[in-house]
Design a protein around this motif. Sequence first.
Motif, short mmCIF file in Angstrom:
data_model
loop_
_atom_site.label_atom_id
_atom_site.label_comp_id
_atom_site.label_asym_id
_atom_site.label_seq_id
_atom_site.Cartn_x
_atom_site.Cartn_y
_atom_site.Cartn_z
N ARG A 1 0.84 -1.21 0.00
CA ARG A 1 0.00 0.00 0.00
C ARG A 1 0.87 1.26 0.00
N VAL A 2 1.95 1.24 0.78
CA VAL A 2 2.88 2.37 0.79
C VAL A 2 3.55 2.51 -0.58
N PHE A 3 3.93 1.37 -1.15
CA PHE A 3 4.55 1.37 -2.48
C PHE A 3 3.62 2.04 -3.49
N ARG A 4 2.32 1.72 -3.43
CA ARG A 4 1.35 2.31 -4.35
C ARG A 4 1.22 3.82 -4.13
N VAL A 5 1.24 4.26 -2.87
CA VAL A 5 1.17 5.68 -2.57
C VAL A 5 2.35 6.42 -3.20
N VAL A 6 3.54 5.84 -3.11
CA VAL A 6 4.73 6.45 -3.71
C VAL A 6 4.55 6.59 -5.22
N ILE A 7 4.06 5.54 -5.86
CA ILE A 7 3.89 5.55 -7.32
C ILE A 7 2.87 6.60 -7.73
N VAL A 8 1.68 6.58 -7.10
CA VAL A 8 0.63 7.54 -7.45
C VAL A 8 1.08 8.96 -7.19
N SER A 9 1.79 9.18 -6.09
CA SER A 9 2.29 10.52 -5.76
C SER A 9 3.23 11.03 -6.84
N GLY A 10 4.11 10.15 -7.34
CA GLY A 10 5.02 10.55 -8.41
C GLY A 10 4.28 10.99 -9.66
N PHE A 11 3.29 10.21 -10.06
CA PHE A 11 2.50 10.55 -11.25
C PHE A 11 1.77 11.88 -11.07
N LEU A 12 1.15 12.07 -9.90
CA LEU A 12 0.30 13.25 -9.71
C LEU A 12 1.12 14.51 -9.48
N LEU A 13 2.29 14.40 -8.85
CA LEU A 13 3.19 15.55 -8.79
C LEU A 13 3.57 15.98 -10.20
N ALA A 14 3.85 15.00 -11.06
CA ALA A 14 4.21 15.30 -12.45
C ALA A 14 3.06 15.96 -13.19
N VAL A 15 1.82 15.57 -12.89
CA VAL A 15 0.66 16.20 -13.51
C VAL A 15 0.62 17.69 -13.16
N GLY A 16 0.77 18.01 -11.88
CA GLY A 16 0.75 19.40 -11.46
C GLY A 16 1.89 20.21 -12.05
N MET A 17 3.09 19.62 -12.05
CA MET A 17 4.25 20.32 -12.59
C MET A 17 4.10 20.56 -14.09
N SER A 18 3.66 19.54 -14.83
CA SER A 18 3.50 19.67 -16.27
C SER A 18 2.40 20.67 -16.60
N SER A 19 1.33 20.67 -15.81
CA SER A 19 0.25 21.63 -16.03
C SER A 19 0.77 23.06 -15.86
N TYR A 20 1.58 23.27 -14.84
CA TYR A 20 2.15 24.60 -14.64
C TYR A 20 3.03 25.00 -15.82
N LEU A 21 3.91 24.11 -16.24
CA LEU A 21 4.82 24.41 -17.34
C LEU A 21 4.05 24.69 -18.63
N GLY A 22 2.96 23.98 -18.83
CA GLY A 22 2.22 24.12 -20.07
C GLY A 22 1.31 25.32 -20.14
N TYR A 23 0.85 25.82 -18.96
CA TYR A 23 -0.23 26.80 -18.99
C TYR A 23 -0.01 28.05 -18.14
N TYR A 24 1.13 28.18 -17.50
CA TYR A 24 1.28 29.35 -16.63
C TYR A 24 1.37 30.65 -17.42
N GLN A 25 1.85 30.59 -18.66
CA GLN A 25 1.93 31.80 -19.47
C GLN A 25 0.58 32.11 -20.13
N SER A 26 -0.03 31.10 -20.70
CA SER A 26 -1.35 31.25 -21.32
C SER A 26 -1.98 29.88 -21.44
N ILE A 27 -3.30 29.86 -21.48
CA ILE A 27 -4.03 28.60 -21.56
C ILE A 27 -4.45 28.36 -23.01
N ASN A 28 -3.85 27.37 -23.62
CA ASN A 28 -4.20 26.97 -24.97
C ASN A 28 -5.39 26.01 -24.87
N THR A 29 -6.60 26.54 -25.02
CA THR A 29 -7.79 25.74 -24.79
C THR A 29 -7.91 24.58 -25.79
N LYS A 30 -7.48 24.78 -27.01
CA LYS A 30 -7.54 23.71 -28.01
C LYS A 30 -6.64 22.55 -27.60
#
Length: 239
Positions: A53-82
Amino acid sequence: MNNPSNTQQFNRNFEVDVLRGCSIVLMIIFHFGYDLSAFGWASYNTGIDIEWRVFRVVIVSGFLLAVGMSSYLGYYQSINTKKLAKGVSKLVLVALFISVSSYFMYPTTWVYFGIIHFIAIALLLSVCFVKKPNLSLLIALVILITWYFEWITFTPLWLWSIENIGIPQRTVDLVRFYPWFSVVLIGIFLMHHKLFGFSVSKNAGTNKVAWLGKHSLSIYLIHQPILYALFTLVELALA
């Protein structure tokens, strides 16, 4: 996937790709362990045993941190809605495929809100916070605190959904929006303040891991069928 098309390469972050790639590797290891148990070749339970269960938490946390980071990198300047709509639509289609296919494979434990379902919604909502990184951290802390002390619970809604909508009481993959969205928000905060605290040198090994991170969705879709087929072949060979 979530960067404006004219700045995709500029906005890619090698360390984030490595993080996502490491998460993919750990996920494959986790599912290899799960398949060992499912085929009766191991006696542990990946859904109950604390180390798994701890192993799974580590894996999911890695993926979701990357989601937030990638979202910031992709959209902090402007939001490309398309571009955003294309990325979310792709995830929704994949999530639908996972739900349908898992229903036929595991009719009593099919996936109704797994990690791809979660990421589709989290990506869409995360762009609302990329220009408010400090607020993102505050909301993340509120989510975590209220979840930990059980001041807010969605158990009644979950039980109602089981009884009235027909979702299974158990599922082979579940990533609850609350509290996991907090990890996405923390990823936004970390990337904005450059607190993602490691630098990865580019070499043959890290380039391969980053490649896995860049193709994480495709690998996610194909790795378990491949593992399952290999286990089946071995089982038939030993029969």
